[in-house]
Design a protein around this motif. Structure first.
Motif, short mmCIF file in Angstrom:
data_model
loop_
_atom_site.label_atom_id
_atom_site.label_comp_id
_atom_site.label_asym_id
_atom_site.label_seq_id
_atom_site.Cartn_x
_atom_site.Cartn_y
_atom_site.Cartn_z
N SER A 111 11.52 44.57 50.61
CA SER A 111 11.17 43.69 51.64
C SER A 111 10.07 44.08 52.76
O SER A 111 9.73 42.92 53.32
CB SER A 111 12.64 43.46 52.56
OG SER A 111 13.52 43.23 51.50
N ARG A 124 11.82 49.01 53.44
CA ARG A 124 13.11 48.31 53.50
C ARG A 124 13.42 47.48 52.58
O ARG A 124 12.63 46.67 51.92
CB ARG A 124 13.09 47.54 54.91
CG ARG A 124 14.48 46.78 55.02
CD ARG A 124 14.33 46.16 56.46
NE ARG A 124 13.32 45.02 56.77
CZ ARG A 124 13.70 43.92 56.30
NH1 ARG A 124 14.50 43.38 55.69
NH2 ARG A 124 12.75 42.91 56.35
N ASP A 126 16.29 44.59 50.97
CA ASP A 126 17.37 43.84 51.19
C ASP A 126 18.36 44.08 50.31
O ASP A 126 19.65 44.15 50.53
CB ASP A 126 16.90 42.28 51.59
CG ASP A 126 16.08 42.28 52.70
OD1 ASP A 126 16.42 42.93 53.85
OD2 ASP A 126 15.27 41.28 52.98
N THR A 127 18.03 43.77 48.99
CA THR A 127 18.78 44.17 47.72
C THR A 127 18.21 44.87 46.67
O THR A 127 17.02 44.32 46.43
CB THR A 127 19.61 42.69 47.17
OG1 THR A 127 18.45 42.03 46.83
CG2 THR A 127 20.42 42.21 48.41
N SER A 154 23.58 50.53 52.62
CA SER A 154 24.81 49.85 52.99
C SER A 154 25.09 48.94 51.67
O SER A 154 24.17 48.40 51.21
CB SER A 154 24.70 48.81 54.18
OG SER A 154 23.64 48.26 54.16
N THR A 156 26.27 45.57 49.41
CA THR A 156 25.93 44.15 49.52
C THR A 156 27.16 43.66 48.71
O THR A 156 28.19 44.41 48.53
CB THR A 156 24.88 43.72 48.77
OG1 THR A 156 25.05 44.32 47.50
CG2 THR A 156 23.79 44.40 49.31
N ARG A 163 21.63 47.48 50.24
CA ARG A 163 20.71 47.51 51.35
C ARG A 163 20.13 48.89 51.71
O ARG A 163 20.97 49.77 51.97
CB ARG A 163 21.05 46.60 52.58
CG ARG A 163 21.38 45.09 52.47
CD ARG A 163 21.79 44.47 53.72
NE ARG A 163 22.53 43.44 53.62
CZ ARG A 163 23.87 43.48 53.29
NH1 ARG A 163 24.44 44.38 53.20
NH2 ARG A 163 24.52 42.35 52.69
N ASP A 165 17.29 50.98 53.90
CA ASP A 165 16.36 51.31 54.79
C ASP A 165 16.01 52.89 55.04
O ASP A 165 16.76 53.83 55.06
CB ASP A 165 16.66 51.14 56.50
CG ASP A 165 15.61 50.96 57.54
OD1 ASP A 165 14.32 50.76 56.96
OD2 ASP A 165 16.01 50.98 58.67
#
Length: 171
Positions: A111, A124, A126-127, A154, A156, A163, A165
């Motif tokens: 992302s 990063r 997101d999925t 984290s 989803t 996710r 980072d």
């Protein structure tokens, strides 16, 4: 001493004795309940919730680890910040990281890529598939010239997707 206390109580008006009885039999027990017992119950509930979340996370990680293909072997060194190979001393740069992500079929899931002035690279997702990301991280370790500064995962709503980072720093 008890006689002096009883003598004082006997000299009080009936209304005052009633108020002292109310204080002793109602207010003090309520203070004990609200001041000690309820906070202890809240702390116990919070600890139980944290335990349940930890168990759920452990179960989730175990399920994701089963998704890594069986032919994939993880490298012997699990310390991602240790780059002992002399050829890996120079960082490969954000463009080379993106090429390696394309080779691992992770580029579309990326992302954001931010290169900092101090040489850090922040990625990063997101999925992203957990197994594929972990395989990429393990495979990239010996040659990327970066140390792992921060990794936040984290869950989803979709199983096997996370996710992420990720921050890479110069060693």
């Amino acid at each position: 001493m008890a006689e002096a206390l009883l003598d004082r109580l006997a000299r009080l008006e009936p209304r005052e004795r009633g108020l002292l009885g109310l204080l002793g039999f109602v207010v003090l027990p309520l203070g004990l309940v609200f001041g000690l017992l309820l906070p202890m119950q809240d702390a116990r509930q919070a600890a139980a919730q944290a335990r349940d979340e930890m168990r759920a996370l452990s179960t989730w990680v175990a399920a994701r680890s089963q998704e890594i293909p069986s032919g994939v072997t993880l490298s012997q060194s699990s310390d991602l910040s240790d780059a002992t190979d002399p050829e890996a001393a120079a960082p490969i740069g954000a463009a080379a990281l993106e090429r390696s992500l394309e080779a691992a079929q992770l580029r579309r899931a990326l992302s954001e890529v931010v290169t900092g002035a101090d040489g850090t690279v922040r990625l990063r997702f997101d999925t992203v598939p957990y197994g594929r990301l972990m395989t990429w991280l393990d495979g990239m370790h010996p040659g990327w010239g970066y140390g792992l500064g921060r990794l936040e995962l984290s869950a989803t709503e979709t199983p096997a997707l996370v996710r992420v980072d990720l921050e890479l720093r110069l060693p």
